[in-house]
Design a protein around this motif. Sequence first.
Motif, mmCIF file in Angstrom:
data_model
loop_
_atom_site.group_PDB
_atom_site.id
_atom_site.type_symbol
_atom_site.label_atom_id
_atom_site.label_comp_id
_atom_site.label_asym_id
_atom_site.label_seq_id
_atom_site.Cartn_x
_atom_site.Cartn_y
_atom_site.Cartn_z
ATOM 1 N N ARG A 119 13.000 -3.782 -14.549
ATOM 2 C CA ARG A 119 12.606 -2.821 -13.508
ATOM 3 C C ARG A 119 11.254 -3.222 -12.907
ATOM 4 O O ARG A 119 11.057 -3.175 -11.688
ATOM 5 N N GLN A 120 10.343 -3.632 -13.782
ATOM 6 C CA GLN A 120 9.026 -4.095 -13.320
ATOM 7 C C GLN A 120 9.192 -5.297 -12.395
ATOM 8 O O GLN A 120 8.545 -5.387 -11.351
ATOM 9 N N LEU A 121 10.072 -6.189 -12.764
ATOM 10 C CA LEU A 121 10.338 -7.368 -11.950
ATOM 11 C C LEU A 121 10.926 -6.968 -10.598
ATOM 12 O O LEU A 121 10.504 -7.472 -9.554
ATOM 13 N N ARG A 122 11.894 -6.068 -10.616
ATOM 14 C CA ARG A 122 12.502 -5.621 -9.365
ATOM 15 C C ARG A 122 11.444 -5.023 -8.440
ATOM 16 O O ARG A 122 11.421 -5.303 -7.234
ATOM 17 N N GLU A 123 10.548 -4.219 -9.004
ATOM 18 C CA GLU A 123 9.481 -3.619 -8.202
ATOM 19 C C GLU A 123 8.576 -4.690 -7.611
ATOM 20 O O GLU A 123 8.167 -4.598 -6.445
ATOM 21 N N SER A 124 8.296 -5.704 -8.397
ATOM 22 C CA SER A 124 7.459 -6.801 -7.913
ATOM 23 C C SER A 124 8.158 -7.549 -6.778
ATOM 24 O O SER A 124 7.537 -7.891 -5.766
ATOM 25 N N LEU A 125 9.449 -7.777 -6.929
ATOM 26 C CA LEU A 125 10.211 -8.460 -5.880
ATOM 27 C C LEU A 125 10.258 -7.616 -4.605
ATOM 28 O O LEU A 125 10.108 -8.136 -3.500
ATOM 29 N N GLU A 126 10.454 -6.321 -4.770
ATOM 30 C CA GLU A 126 10.500 -5.435 -3.607
ATOM 31 C C GLU A 126 9.147 -5.379 -2.907
ATOM 32 O O GLU A 126 9.078 -5.373 -1.672
ATOM 33 N N GLN A 127 8.079 -5.366 -3.693
ATOM 34 C CA GLN A 127 6.739 -5.343 -3.120
ATOM 35 C C GLN A 127 6.482 -6.621 -2.332
ATOM 36 O O GLN A 127 5.954 -6.593 -1.224
ATOM 37 N N ARG A 128 6.869 -7.732 -2.898
ATOM 38 C CA ARG A 128 6.691 -9.028 -2.229
ATOM 39 C C ARG A 128 7.511 -9.068 -0.945
ATOM 40 O O ARG A 128 7.059 -9.547 0.082
ATOM 41 N N GLN A 129 8.725 -8.514 -1.003
ATOM 42 C CA GLN A 129 9.593 -8.473 0.174
ATOM 43 C C GLN A 129 8.961 -7.614 1.265
ATOM 44 O O GLN A 129 8.985 -7.982 2.441
ATOM 45 N N ALA A 130 8.381 -6.492 0.882
ATOM 46 C CA ALA A 130 7.714 -5.614 1.853
ATOM 47 C C ALA A 130 6.526 -6.324 2.486
ATOM 48 O O ALA A 130 6.301 -6.212 3.688
ATOM 49 N N GLN A 131 5.778 -7.069 1.682
ATOM 50 C CA GLN A 131 4.637 -7.821 2.210
ATOM 51 C C GLN A 131 5.106 -8.892 3.176
ATOM 52 O O GLN A 131 4.483 -9.142 4.195
ATOM 53 N N ALA A 132 6.208 -9.537 2.847
ATOM 54 C CA ALA A 132 6.741 -10.595 3.704
ATOM 55 C C ALA A 132 7.172 -10.028 5.050
ATOM 56 O O ALA A 132 7.043 -10.695 6.067
ATOM 57 N N GLY A 133 7.649 -8.790 5.026
ATOM 58 C CA GLY A 133 8.060 -8.143 6.267
ATOM 59 C C GLY A 133 6.904 -7.791 7.175
ATOM 60 O O GLY A 133 7.047 -7.723 8.380
ATOM 61 N N THR A 134 5.718 -7.607 6.597
ATOM 62 C CA THR A 134 4.561 -7.224 7.390
ATOM 63 C C THR A 134 3.741 -8.412 7.865
ATOM 64 O O THR A 134 2.979 -8.309 8.790
ATOM 65 N N VAL A 135 3.924 -9.557 7.202
ATOM 66 C CA VAL A 135 3.160 -10.758 7.565
ATOM 67 C C VAL A 135 4.061 -11.685 8.364
ATOM 68 O O VAL A 135 5.127 -12.062 7.917
ATOM 69 N N VAL A 136 3.606 -12.044 9.567
ATOM 70 C CA VAL A 136 4.404 -12.959 10.394
ATOM 71 C C VAL A 136 3.518 -14.058 10.911
ATOM 72 O O VAL A 136 2.409 -13.948 11.180
#
Length: 97
Positions: free
Chosen positions: A80-97
């Motif tokens: 679950r901790q890993l999934r949260e980390s992956l989701e957080q990274r994905q959210a960051q990737a969506g905001t950085v272009v």
Amino acid sequence: MSATAQLSKLAELRAKTDRELVRIIDNAVEVDLLLAANEFVVDPAGLLHHRAADIYADTVMLVEKVENVRARRRLEGRIRQLRESLEQRQAQAGTVV
């Protein structure tokens, strides 16, 4: 060898296999957490993040095979901790272009 002795040996082998599986999953999750937490400077294309997502999918399937309930629950928490980390990274990737 008696039936009881054979069952005992099988139970012993299963317990050893279960411990090894837990160790493999633990190691995979640890590596995966490191991959998922990588910075954009290190991995601008997100290749490590994609690899982490693949490892996550594999560990989710493997953890279901762990018979030791306490070990399985501990691993599920780490996943679950890993999934949260992956989701957080994905959210960051969506905001950085």
